[in-house]
Scaffold this motif. Structure first.
Motif, PDB file in Angstrom:
ATOM      1  N   SER A 149     -41.066  33.104  29.146  1.00 28.58           N
ATOM      2  CA  SER A 149     -40.853  34.110  28.092  1.00 28.58           C
ATOM      3  C   SER A 149     -40.015  33.537  26.950  1.00 28.58           C
ATOM      4  CB  SER A 149     -40.138  35.334  28.665  1.00 28.58           C
ATOM      5  OG  SER A 149     -40.896  35.943  29.685  1.00 28.58           O
ATOM      6  N   ASN A 156     -42.600  37.837  28.546  1.00 26.80           N
ATOM      7  CA  ASN A 156     -42.251  38.652  27.371  1.00 26.80           C
ATOM      8  C   ASN A 156     -42.311  40.148  27.684  1.00 26.80           C
ATOM      9  OD1 ASN A 156     -41.839  36.317  25.899  1.00 26.80           O
ATOM     10  ND2 ASN A 156     -43.828  36.398  24.869  1.00 26.80           N
ATOM     11  N   ASP A 194     -38.596  35.881  24.758  1.00 31.41           N
ATOM     12  CA  ASP A 194     -37.832  37.036  24.315  1.00 31.41           C
ATOM     13  C   ASP A 194     -36.617  37.212  25.236  1.00 31.41           C
ATOM     14  OD1 ASP A 194     -38.925  37.967  26.642  1.00 31.41           O
ATOM     15  OD2 ASP A 194     -39.883  39.732  25.776  1.00 31.41           O
ATOM     16  N   THR A 232     -36.366  38.774  28.120  1.00 32.91           N
ATOM     17  CA  THR A 232     -36.760  39.191  29.467  1.00 32.91           C
ATOM     18  C   THR A 232     -35.697  38.829  30.498  1.00 32.91           C
ATOM     19  OG1 THR A 232     -39.144  39.115  29.037  1.00 32.91           O
ATOM     20  CG2 THR A 232     -38.440  38.814  31.310  1.00 32.91           C
TER      21      THR A 232
END
Length: 257
Positions: free
Chosen positions: A45, A14, A47, A49
């Motif tokens: 992650s 993240n 998100d 990334t």
């Protein structure tokens, strides 16, 4: 002369807000005898990334299906560096606390054949802004490593390190949560030559550190004990790690003048 391949790997969980900036700061052309590639270890992650890593120019991205921990991510990074033909592997955190622009200084002792394992030391460089609790914890764990190894160490928790190919092949990380102490204990006990260079530190401005005091203490201390109880074979060097010629290193130095 054969070009040396350096793979810089970034364990990331993240880190969408900082990873692109770190990748952009990695020097790609600091010497014609050195080829630099970037590998991101995406440790589960949830998100953006991975998207940010590709957009920033990463050469490889490895994604785990879930978060396994920093130790597991570094272990995978070293493994993939070897599989992709790296002569030197450089690990740097993806949170932008460490100076990616100093990677040429970090790898230089390995290129010259004077070290096998190099750590960037904030305590030999700058630590302005580091929280007092992290600073004290760093002092304590670094002192413990120094006592166990009977070797002075300045910054045993650094998130910026370089490994020769042989060091990468031989490094064993016995803990998934963290790697910092156990990999140093493992490599030095095997006879690898360690060096520390001063680096500039800046406080994390985005994201959140994985380190929580209670879990860090309860996880890392048993890992250190486990590593020290394990028998290891001394690695005997019949030759130094792959290196540029002294003339090549002088050329590198002149470029920075």
């Amino acid at each position: 002369m054969k070009q040396q391949k350096v793979i810089v790997f970034l364990p990331a969980f993240n880190e969408e807000e900082s990873i692109a900036q770190v990748i952009h700061k990695i020097p790609r052309n600091f010497d014609p005898r050195v080829k630099v590639e970037v590998l991101v270890i995406n440790d589960g992650s949830n998100d953006r990334t991975v998207d940010q890593a590709w957009l920033a120019g990463a050469d490889y991205v490895h994604t785990s299906d879930k978060n396994h921990g920093l130790g597991a991510a570094v272990r995978k990074g070293l493994e993939l560096c070897v599989l992709n033909g790296a002569d030197i592997g450089v690990m740097i955190d993806a949170d932008n606390e460490y100076p990616a622009e100093q990677i040429p200084e970090l790898v230089k002792p390995i290129l010259m054949g004077t070290a096998d394992y190099v750590m960037g030391s904030r305590f030999k460089g700058t630590i302005k802004g580091m929280k007092w609790n992290r600073r004290i914890g760093n002092y304590c764990f670094t002192l413990l490593q120094a006592l166990l190894l009977r070797k002075w160490i300045y910054d045993g928790q650094s998130g910026m390190r370089a490994f020769s190919r042989l060091a990468m092949e031989e490094a064993e990380i016995v803990h998934d949560y963290n790697y910092a102490q156990v990999v140093t204990l493992n490599l030095i006990r095997k006879g690898f030559r360690m060096k520390e260079i001063p680096i500039r530190y800046q406080v994390r401005k985005t994201g959140e550190s994985f380190i929580k005091f209670r879990s860090y203490m309860t996880s890392v201390l048993p890992a250190i004990l486990k590593e020290m109880r394990r028998p290891v074979k001394k690695v005997i060097h019949n030759k130094t790690t792959s290196s540029l010629s002294i003339r090549g290193i002088q050329t590198l130095d002149n470029k920075g003048d």
